[in-house]
Motif scaffolding. Sequence first.
Motif, mmCIF file in Angstrom:
data_model
loop_
_atom_site.group_PDB
_atom_site.id
_atom_site.type_symbol
_atom_site.label_atom_id
_atom_site.label_comp_id
_atom_site.label_asym_id
_atom_site.label_seq_id
_atom_site.Cartn_x
_atom_site.Cartn_y
_atom_site.Cartn_z
ATOM 1 N N GLY A 15 0.393 -16.342 -6.888
ATOM 2 C CA GLY A 15 -0.627 -16.507 -8.006
ATOM 3 C C GLY A 15 -1.715 -15.708 -7.941
ATOM 4 N N CYS A 16 -2.756 -15.680 -8.807
ATOM 5 C CA CYS A 16 -3.769 -14.828 -8.699
ATOM 6 C C CYS A 16 -4.910 -15.417 -7.462
ATOM 7 C CB CYS A 16 -4.836 -14.707 -10.084
ATOM 8 S SG CYS A 16 -3.777 -13.769 -11.169
ATOM 9 N N LEU A 17 -5.492 -14.441 -6.623
ATOM 10 C CA LEU A 17 -6.049 -14.629 -5.701
ATOM 11 C C LEU A 17 -7.304 -13.966 -5.454
ATOM 12 C CD1 LEU A 17 -3.135 -13.998 -3.024
ATOM 13 C CD2 LEU A 17 -3.953 -16.538 -3.923
ATOM 14 N N VAL A 18 -8.408 -14.605 -5.003
ATOM 15 C CA VAL A 18 -9.638 -13.925 -4.681
ATOM 16 C C VAL A 18 -9.823 -13.896 -3.193
ATOM 17 C CG1 VAL A 18 -12.206 -14.028 -4.657
ATOM 18 C CG2 VAL A 18 -10.955 -14.413 -6.856
ATOM 19 N N LEU A 19 -9.735 -12.847 -2.424
ATOM 20 C CA LEU A 19 -9.811 -12.845 -1.037
ATOM 21 C C LEU A 19 -11.236 -12.440 -0.516
ATOM 22 C CD1 LEU A 19 -6.831 -10.480 -0.157
ATOM 23 C CD2 LEU A 19 -6.657 -13.016 -0.491
ATOM 24 N N TRP A 20 -11.900 -13.531 0.109
ATOM 25 C CA TRP A 20 -13.268 -13.359 0.474
ATOM 26 C C TRP A 20 -13.574 -13.487 1.952
ATOM 27 C CZ3 TRP A 20 -16.730 -18.503 0.662
ATOM 28 C CH2 TRP A 20 -17.911 -17.877 1.068
ATOM 29 N N GLY A 21 -14.398 -12.377 2.277
ATOM 30 C CA GLY A 21 -14.618 -12.204 3.703
ATOM 31 C C GLY A 21 -15.213 -11.147 4.080
ATOM 32 N N PRO A 22 -15.779 -11.004 5.528
ATOM 33 C CA PRO A 22 -16.327 -9.848 5.793
ATOM 34 C C PRO A 22 -15.718 -8.437 5.928
ATOM 35 C CG PRO A 22 -16.786 -11.588 7.499
ATOM 36 C CD PRO A 22 -15.739 -12.195 6.519
ATOM 37 N N PRO A 23 -16.208 -7.368 5.903
ATOM 38 C CA PRO A 23 -15.334 -6.207 6.037
ATOM 39 C C PRO A 23 -14.667 -5.970 7.395
ATOM 40 C CG PRO A 23 -17.594 -5.675 5.580
ATOM 41 C CD PRO A 23 -17.819 -7.096 5.815
ATOM 42 N N GLY A 24 -13.166 -5.492 7.153
ATOM 43 C CA GLY A 24 -12.650 -5.438 8.336
ATOM 44 C C GLY A 24 -11.987 -6.383 8.864
ATOM 45 N N THR A 25 -11.452 -7.209 8.026
ATOM 46 C CA THR A 25 -10.919 -8.782 8.264
ATOM 47 C C THR A 25 -9.459 -8.794 7.674
ATOM 48 O OG1 THR A 25 -11.997 -9.704 6.555
ATOM 49 C CG2 THR A 25 -12.935 -9.958 8.694
ATOM 50 N N GLY A 26 -9.096 -7.609 7.053
ATOM 51 C CA GLY A 26 -7.523 -7.723 6.624
ATOM 52 C C GLY A 26 -7.275 -7.841 5.185
ATOM 53 N N LYS A 27 -8.525 -7.969 4.295
ATOM 54 C CA LYS A 27 -8.204 -7.944 2.867
ATOM 55 C C LYS A 27 -7.164 -6.994 2.220
ATOM 56 C CE LYS A 27 -12.731 -8.293 2.100
ATOM 57 N NZ LYS A 27 -13.131 -8.047 3.526
ATOM 58 N N THR A 28 -7.590 -5.836 2.304
ATOM 59 C CA THR A 28 -6.767 -4.779 1.587
ATOM 60 C C THR A 28 -5.313 -4.792 2.213
ATOM 61 O OG1 THR A 28 -8.787 -3.496 1.323
ATOM 62 C CG2 THR A 28 -6.659 -2.390 1.026
ATOM 63 N N THR A 29 -5.156 -4.846 3.488
ATOM 64 C CA THR A 29 -4.059 -4.907 4.288
ATOM 65 C C THR A 29 -3.137 -6.154 3.745
ATOM 66 O OG1 THR A 29 -4.657 -3.756 6.049
ATOM 67 C CG2 THR A 29 -2.902 -5.227 6.379
ATOM 68 N N VAL A 30 -3.521 -7.200 3.543
ATOM 69 C CA VAL A 30 -2.886 -8.289 3.410
ATOM 70 C C VAL A 30 -2.326 -8.141 1.846
ATOM 71 C CG1 VAL A 30 -3.174 -10.735 2.607
ATOM 72 C CG2 VAL A 30 -3.872 -9.923 4.908
ATOM 73 N N ALA A 31 -3.343 -7.685 0.925
ATOM 74 C CA ALA A 31 -2.935 -7.451 -0.530
ATOM 75 C C ALA A 31 -1.700 -6.675 -0.523
ATOM 76 C CB ALA A 31 -4.087 -7.023 -1.316
ATOM 77 N N ARG A 32 -1.723 -5.562 0.274
ATOM 78 C CA ARG A 32 -0.473 -4.702 0.086
ATOM 79 C C ARG A 32 0.847 -5.085 0.598
ATOM 80 N NH1 ARG A 32 1.104 0.569 -0.146
ATOM 81 N NH2 ARG A 32 -0.990 1.476 -0.831
ATOM 82 N N LEU A 33 0.784 -6.099 1.860
ATOM 83 C CA LEU A 33 1.806 -6.818 2.295
ATOM 84 C C LEU A 33 2.337 -8.010 1.518
ATOM 85 C CD1 LEU A 33 0.601 -7.140 6.022
ATOM 86 C CD2 LEU A 33 2.502 -5.707 5.014
ATOM 87 N N LEU A 34 1.668 -8.559 0.710
ATOM 88 C CA LEU A 34 1.913 -9.405 -0.306
ATOM 89 C C LEU A 34 2.829 -8.835 -1.493
ATOM 90 C CD1 LEU A 34 -1.267 -11.815 -0.612
ATOM 91 C CD2 LEU A 34 0.740 -12.388 0.250
ATOM 92 N N ALA A 35 2.442 -7.632 -1.805
ATOM 93 C CA ALA A 35 3.188 -7.009 -3.021
ATOM 94 C C ALA A 35 4.554 -6.640 -2.287
ATOM 95 C CB ALA A 35 2.217 -5.903 -3.310
ATOM 96 N N ASP A 36 4.535 -5.999 -1.028
ATOM 97 C CA ASP A 36 5.710 -5.664 -0.545
ATOM 98 C C ASP A 36 6.730 -6.950 -0.259
ATOM 99 O OD1 ASP A 36 4.837 -3.029 -0.639
ATOM 100 O OD2 ASP A 36 4.200 -3.182 1.647
ATOM 101 N N GLY A 37 6.072 -7.977 0.117
ATOM 102 C CA GLY A 37 6.798 -9.082 0.447
ATOM 103 C C GLY A 37 7.589 -9.562 -0.879
ATOM 104 N N ILE A 38 7.239 -9.719 -2.078
ATOM 105 C CA ILE A 38 7.633 -10.387 -3.119
ATOM 106 C C ILE A 38 8.251 -8.996 -3.930
ATOM 107 C CG2 ILE A 38 7.427 -12.014 -4.981
ATOM 108 C CD1 ILE A 38 5.178 -13.149 -3.412
#
Length: 448
Positions: A66-89
């Motif tokens: 589903g649609c997500l909002v990833l909230w957290g400090p810089p350098g904690t993995g937000k961009t990386t996780v978004a790309r991996l979610l796309a690859d995973g599905i």
Amino acid sequence: MSNLFENAGLDIAGSGQHQSDAKGDGANRPLADLLRPRRLEDVVGQDHLVGPDGTLTRMLKSGTLGCLVLWGPPGTGKTTVARLLADGIDLHFEQISAIFSGVADLKKVFEAARERRRIGKTTLLFVDEIHRFNKAQQDSFLPVMEDGTVILVGATTENPSFELNAALLSRSQVLTFKSLDAEAIGKLLKRAEEALGKPLPLDEEAREALIRMADGDGRSSLTLAQEVWRAAHEGEIFSAEQLGNILQRRAPVYDKSAEGHYNLISALHKSIRGSDPDAALYYMCRMLDAGEDPLYLLRRMTVMASEDVGLADPNALVMAQAAREAFQLIGPPEGYYALAELAIYLATAPKSNKGYLAFHAAMKQARRAGSLQPPKHSLNAPTKFMAQEGYSDGYLYDHDEPDAFSGQDHFPEELGRQVFYEPVERGFERELRKRLDYWSRLRMERKK
């Protein structure tokens, strides 16, 4: 497409090519880029999201997102996780930044996503710094979220409750990314050492100092490590002092336990709450001597002025603001006197947490009761239509009433009158107690 500097772990097993590349050109490629993860479980420090029972792990296993909002400090993995979610599905990954994009850019992205959808390909649209979009721009996402044109994944360092539209939030799940702890940063450094085939040229104390310098930012930790490798001569091992000179940063000089910082601020807070000015000064000075940011201490003492002194002495909050302004005007070392004065004032002030408790009680009721409408007499009627609808009907203007008090109830009718604030018999709250009792008596008399 994206600069995945968001702290990743390298998939060491089965990635010999990466190790070879790392040893060959690791000095030139940014380590954070080199060590971006290939699997969700390689992201460190976010076990509540990517661990065996993590929220995102379960999403990937279900094959839906589903649609997500990833909230957290810089350098904690937000961009990386978004790309991996796309690859995973098996979704098309599209990234934009709210800093550089406008409505025209969004329209192009939406149209391209519609074209992909016609051929059976869903788009995961990753929006970095999504909080920088204004209300109209955020609203433009709603139709394409609702009809499935895109799966929106927004990243923000700001509190979504304050920065994102309620309509967008209601259609998204907010996931919180945590600042990386020392163990997670340590894992990243070990992966970097394995990838480059050489240890960091740091003694144990210097290694701990580097981890503290990273301040919970995985990308920063790898950037600092790369600077260290570039600076070291063959066989050279840096001490903590040498590391500070090389990186031009001062690590906090707390004890080696990561809890040192939090232990001291906790002791300062409890000393002030316990009306002990001497202990408060001692812990405050320990933190200043260790290199703590004075503005951090001022922020925390401002919280104490509201939370622990409260309306027993309303001047405490004024003093906190004055101390901040004085420090910013004067600077160290003389500016520290303003911090000392504030610590002493707060510790010796009468205490009450009734305002703090009232806030949390009201918040609990607000969340429990939902979006109840205020009574019509409490609403303004700036238009003819609203007046016809009964807005402001029956409102009693308090200044025109005896004692400048109408006694009207402004709570939603379905909720009824509530009591959240009950002041104590200390300090200025003793006076507030008298006022509330007086108005309560008048309210009862005027209901007869």
